[in-house]
Design a protein around this motif. Structure first.
Motif, mmCIF file in Angstrom:
data_model
loop_
_atom_site.group_PDB
_atom_site.id
_atom_site.type_symbol
_atom_site.label_atom_id
_atom_site.label_comp_id
_atom_site.label_asym_id
_atom_site.label_seq_id
_atom_site.Cartn_x
_atom_site.Cartn_y
_atom_site.Cartn_z
ATOM 1 N N VAL A 232 0.740 -1.163 0.183
ATOM 2 C CA VAL A 232 -0.039 -0.031 -0.072
ATOM 3 C C VAL A 232 0.964 1.234 -0.054
ATOM 4 O O VAL A 232 1.833 1.436 0.711
ATOM 5 N N ILE A 233 0.597 2.172 -0.964
ATOM 6 C CA ILE A 233 1.161 3.545 -0.911
ATOM 7 C C ILE A 233 0.328 4.378 0.030
ATOM 8 O O ILE A 233 0.892 5.051 1.121
ATOM 9 N N ASP A 234 -1.082 4.551 -0.171
ATOM 10 C CA ASP A 234 -1.961 5.003 0.645
ATOM 11 C C ASP A 234 -3.408 4.467 0.441
ATOM 12 O O ASP A 234 -3.490 3.984 -0.465
ATOM 13 N N LEU A 235 -4.067 4.597 1.588
ATOM 14 C CA LEU A 235 -5.734 4.079 1.296
ATOM 15 C C LEU A 235 -6.390 5.012 2.148
ATOM 16 O O LEU A 235 -5.947 5.969 2.977
ATOM 17 N N SER A 236 -7.711 4.806 1.724
ATOM 18 C CA SER A 236 -8.827 5.637 2.630
ATOM 19 C C SER A 236 -10.137 4.707 2.443
ATOM 20 O O SER A 236 -10.066 3.557 1.970
ATOM 21 N N GLU A 237 -11.261 5.334 2.869
ATOM 22 C CA GLU A 237 -12.590 4.426 2.799
ATOM 23 C C GLU A 237 -12.988 4.576 1.336
ATOM 24 O O GLU A 237 -13.855 3.615 1.188
ATOM 25 N N GLY A 238 -12.364 5.174 0.468
ATOM 26 C CA GLY A 238 -12.986 5.085 -0.994
ATOM 27 C C GLY A 238 -12.087 4.417 -1.782
ATOM 28 O O GLY A 238 -12.292 4.337 -3.097
ATOM 29 N N GLY A 239 -10.633 4.216 -1.275
ATOM 30 C CA GLY A 239 -9.895 3.637 -2.474
ATOM 31 C C GLY A 239 -8.477 3.230 -1.779
ATOM 32 O O GLY A 239 -8.133 3.828 -0.706
ATOM 33 N N VAL A 240 -7.661 2.631 -2.665
ATOM 34 C CA VAL A 240 -6.106 2.391 -2.207
ATOM 35 C C VAL A 240 -5.186 2.570 -3.469
ATOM 36 O O VAL A 240 -5.839 2.129 -4.577
ATOM 37 N N ARG A 241 -4.093 3.002 -3.240
ATOM 38 C CA ARG A 241 -2.967 2.978 -4.166
ATOM 39 C C ARG A 241 -2.008 2.253 -3.811
ATOM 40 O O ARG A 241 -1.501 2.433 -2.674
ATOM 41 N N CYS A 242 -1.705 1.256 -4.556
ATOM 42 C CA CYS A 242 -0.795 0.482 -4.216
ATOM 43 C C CYS A 242 0.247 0.032 -5.276
ATOM 44 O O CYS A 242 0.100 0.352 -6.395
ATOM 45 N N GLU B 210 -16.470 0.752 -2.594
ATOM 46 C CA GLU B 210 -17.454 1.178 -1.344
ATOM 47 C C GLU B 210 -17.481 0.321 -0.457
ATOM 48 O O GLU B 210 -17.512 -0.905 -0.397
ATOM 49 N N THR B 211 -17.396 0.980 0.551
ATOM 50 C CA THR B 211 -17.312 0.073 2.136
ATOM 51 C C THR B 211 -18.777 0.127 2.768
ATOM 52 O O THR B 211 -19.431 1.321 2.702
ATOM 53 N N SER B 212 -18.831 -0.707 3.546
ATOM 54 C CA SER B 212 -19.790 -1.191 4.409
ATOM 55 C C SER B 212 -19.558 0.215 5.746
ATOM 56 O O SER B 212 -18.265 0.480 5.802
ATOM 57 N N GLU B 213 -20.592 0.417 6.540
ATOM 58 C CA GLU B 213 -20.019 1.274 7.894
ATOM 59 C C GLU B 213 -19.148 0.844 8.432
ATOM 60 O O GLU B 213 -18.120 1.215 9.119
#
Length: 212
Positions: A121-131, A180-183
């Motif tokens: 992983v380079i960075d990630l969030s609730e909406g996506g990941v850059r790897c 998209e993620t669940s809560e």
């Protein structure tokens, strides 16, 4: 432009605990870097942090959302209960339109066409990941499944490849995957990113203090 300042008495605020969960509150008193807020609504008694715990305070000033790192300085026993928070960093601007991004270095597995490819992983969030991957196996709009390590926890997601930047000279490929993620999963990612961010800022403060 006016420098950002801590919220005033009666301002509505969000108290963000280390697990990334935000709770509503209101400023009851203010003195310098010390704010007294009403005990955040919805925090279970078992989840009340200990004195000295790090957290974040966020609020809206004008049309901007601002935030600052704080330390829980004291818990009152009076009714209604109150928390005393001490600002320990600089006020920063946030935007609700973007997910909080962070992390980096965690392992990730991307499954495509029945084959699993491993990367970092380079960075990630609730909406996506850059790897970063070492194999050129992805194209825009590919549907993929992935597993991402968040410390002691591993999450499983389904997403779509948004962008691939190929760098054959270094034999690496940066792949951006949105999802998209669940809560529940979103909360896990948000909490992990915020913990990593707070830990990094704490290490930076300690490094500066030790250097002095």
């Amino acid at each position: 432009m006016t420098s950002p300042s801590l919220p005033a008495i009666n301002a509505l605020v969000d108290v963000v605990l280390m697990d990334g969960e935000a709770y509503q509150s209101r400023v009851e008193d203010a003195s310098g870097k010390r704010l007294t807020v009403a005990a955040p609504f919805g925090v279970a008694s078992a989840d009340v942090p200990k004195v000295g715990a790090s957290m974040e305070l966020a609020w809206v000033a004008g049309d901007r959302r601002q935030a600052v790192d704080v330390r829980l300085a004291a818990l009152s026993r009076e009714q209604p209960p109150r928390w005393s928070l001490e600002a320990v960093g600089s006020i920063r601007l946030q935007t609700r339109r973007n997910y909080v991004r962070g992390g980096g270095g965690e392992w990730v597995e991307v499954i495509h066409g029945g084959t699993t490819y491993t990367g970092r992983v380079i960075d990630l969030s609730e909406g996506g990941v850059r790897c970063r991957m070492t194999e050129d196996r992805f194209d825009r709009d590919d549907r993929v499944n992935l597993r991402v390590s968040l410390g002691q926890e591993t999450i499983t997601l389904s997403g779509t490849v948004l962008f691939v930047r190929r760098d054959p000279g270094n034999a690496t490929y940066d792949v951006i995957i949105t999802y998209e993620t669940s809560e529940l999963v979103g909360r896990a990612i948000r909490g992990y990113v915020l913990r990593r961010e707070m830990e990094e800022r704490r290490r930076n403060r300690e490094s500066v203090a030790n250097a002095g």
